[in-house]
Enzyme design. Sequence first.
Site, PDB file in Angstrom:
ATOM      1  CE  LYS A 237      -4.424  -2.091   1.968  1.00  0.00           C
ATOM      2  NZ  LYS A 237      -4.057  -3.659   1.631  1.00  0.00           N
TER       3      LYS A 237
HETATM    4  C1  LIG Z   1      -4.681  -4.502   0.667  1.00  0.00           C
HETATM    5  C2  LIG Z   1      -3.173  -5.786   0.247  1.00  0.00           C
HETATM    6  C3  LIG Z   1      -3.562  -7.176  -0.087  1.00  0.00           C
HETATM    7  C4  LIG Z   1      -4.650  -6.693  -0.696  1.00  0.00           C
HETATM    8  O1  LIG Z   1      -4.876  -5.664  -1.587  1.00  0.00           O
HETATM    9  P1  LIG Z   1      -6.651  -5.208  -2.724  1.00  0.00           P
HETATM   10  O2  LIG Z   1      -5.711  -3.657  -3.791  1.00  0.00           O
HETATM   11  O3  LIG Z   1      -7.097  -5.212  -1.589  1.00  0.00           O
HETATM   12  O4  LIG Z   1      -6.786  -6.662  -4.067  1.00  0.00           O
HETATM   13  C5  LIG Z   1      -3.084  -7.928   0.126  1.00  0.00           C
HETATM   14  N1  LIG Z   1      -1.634  -7.676   0.468  1.00  0.00           N
HETATM   15  C6  LIG Z   1      -1.438  -6.852   1.577  1.00  0.00           C
HETATM   16  C7  LIG Z   1      -0.686  -7.571   2.398  1.00  0.00           C
HETATM   17  C8  LIG Z   1      -2.493  -5.886   2.010  1.00  0.00           C
HETATM   18  O5  LIG Z   1      -2.168  -5.384   2.940  1.00  0.00           O
END
Ligand SMILES: *Cc1c(COP(=O)(O)O)cnc(C)c1O
Length: 463
Positions: free
Chosen positions: A112
């Site tokens: 993120k």
């Molecule tokens: C947020 C997250 C995901 C999922 O990503 P999306 O964009 O919601 O599909 C997968 N793995 C981790 C470690 C995350 O923080």
Amino acid sequence: MRYISTRGQSEPLAFDEVLLTGLATDGGLYVPMEWPQYSETDLAEMRGMSYAELLYRVIHPFVDGCIADDRLRVIVDETCAAFRHQAVAPLKQLSAGRWMMELFHGPTLAFKDYALQLVGRLFSEVLAARGERVTIIGATSGDTGSSAIEACRDRDNIDIFILHPQGRVSEVQRRQMTTVASANVHNVAIDGTFDDCQDLVKSLFNDSDARATFRLGAVNSINWARIMAQIVYYAWASLALGGERREVNFAVPTGNFGNIYAGFCARTMGFPVGRLVVGTNQNDILARFMATGEMSILGVSPSLSPSMDIQVSSNFERLLFEAMDRNSEQLRSWMQEFRAAGSARAPQDAWERIRTEFSAHRYDDEDTKSWIDDTWKKTGELVDPHTAIGIAAAADECSDGREPIVSISTAHPAKFPDAVESATGMRPPLPPFLADLFEREERCVSLPNSAEAVVAHIAATLG
Ligand SMILES: *Cc1c(COP(=O)(O)O)cnc(C)c1O
């Protein structure tokens, strides 16, 4: 570049408005009115660029003059400098034809950061130009909160309040939020669940008084600017491993569908992206949809990959919009049916179109642990449970290894040390810059599960 709502009932907006607004007033999600298109000549020119150069090149048409070019360059360079690997998004080979893109070199060790490090800076820039301030409020079950805090800390025109369910996030995740000493960062532990925290945030946004007084804003995963930033690493990997007659497939551990949808955008723009493979845990609404064409809500059950424990993938609406040929009327009535009944079948042609480009695989906690162990034994890499689901999906999709496939590593193994240790017997250490996390001082207030209490706390804090 203007942006339209998937539901077709909000006015088209410019980039800065879309950035600050998030969700459209008609309940839809913003998408670009048209997609920038890149030719083979453009791609040849982009191949070999640094991540920062490519980031600038890819987002430039989307930002479209809302930020001056020289300022955008500075923002891009500062963003890339926040990552602790000179490649920013390094590609690691796992076996013949199989690669892993590590998206955990940012300040909070989860993918993120790749979007939020940029979005925090864009927010600050746009607010300064308008002479405005904003109070960001969000709920987190773990990764989003710390990533948003790191993105907004120490920015003059932003205060950020993050609500987390008391005692229900891991200690590493909590400390990554509560040990940030910046004066504009406010952590709140709510006596309740993650859903309670989300409901509190929603009720604040629905309270027009609070919304106006505090000038509330959000940086949640439906924000277009986050998707835009994520397109860049798909472009990056497809240029590195693909070519004119060689597409690169991607396997993505998926929750809200924001990450993998950015891969779809990259392909739509002309980057050599092939199949997009969804990996889910037991919360498998997307895998069931791909298999049957029916989207249907079930309860959420906690798994070893908590960032994918979702009931509905909110960004899927953007893909459905494209699969319905951008027919917002059709999409709107479909969404109504789905929300009312908790399930709906996609039109046959939309479902078939989606299946020509996407597939999905589901893994429960036992599968996840055995893929963590398998990866450790065969490559010497310790991977976190989310990453393991991507690796599993890549292997199950392309077992012959003839087309390159990149699985996306969405978190550093030290974010989920218990799962990794129980699978391999090895406990992954935190990287040096976080090694003293458990000695740092925490700052957090505890509040009851009450919107009035949260409003009163925000008012008192902002003075
Ligand atoms: C947020 C997250 C995901 C999922 O990503 P999306 O964009 O919601 O599909 C997968 N793995 C981790 C470690 C995350 O923080």
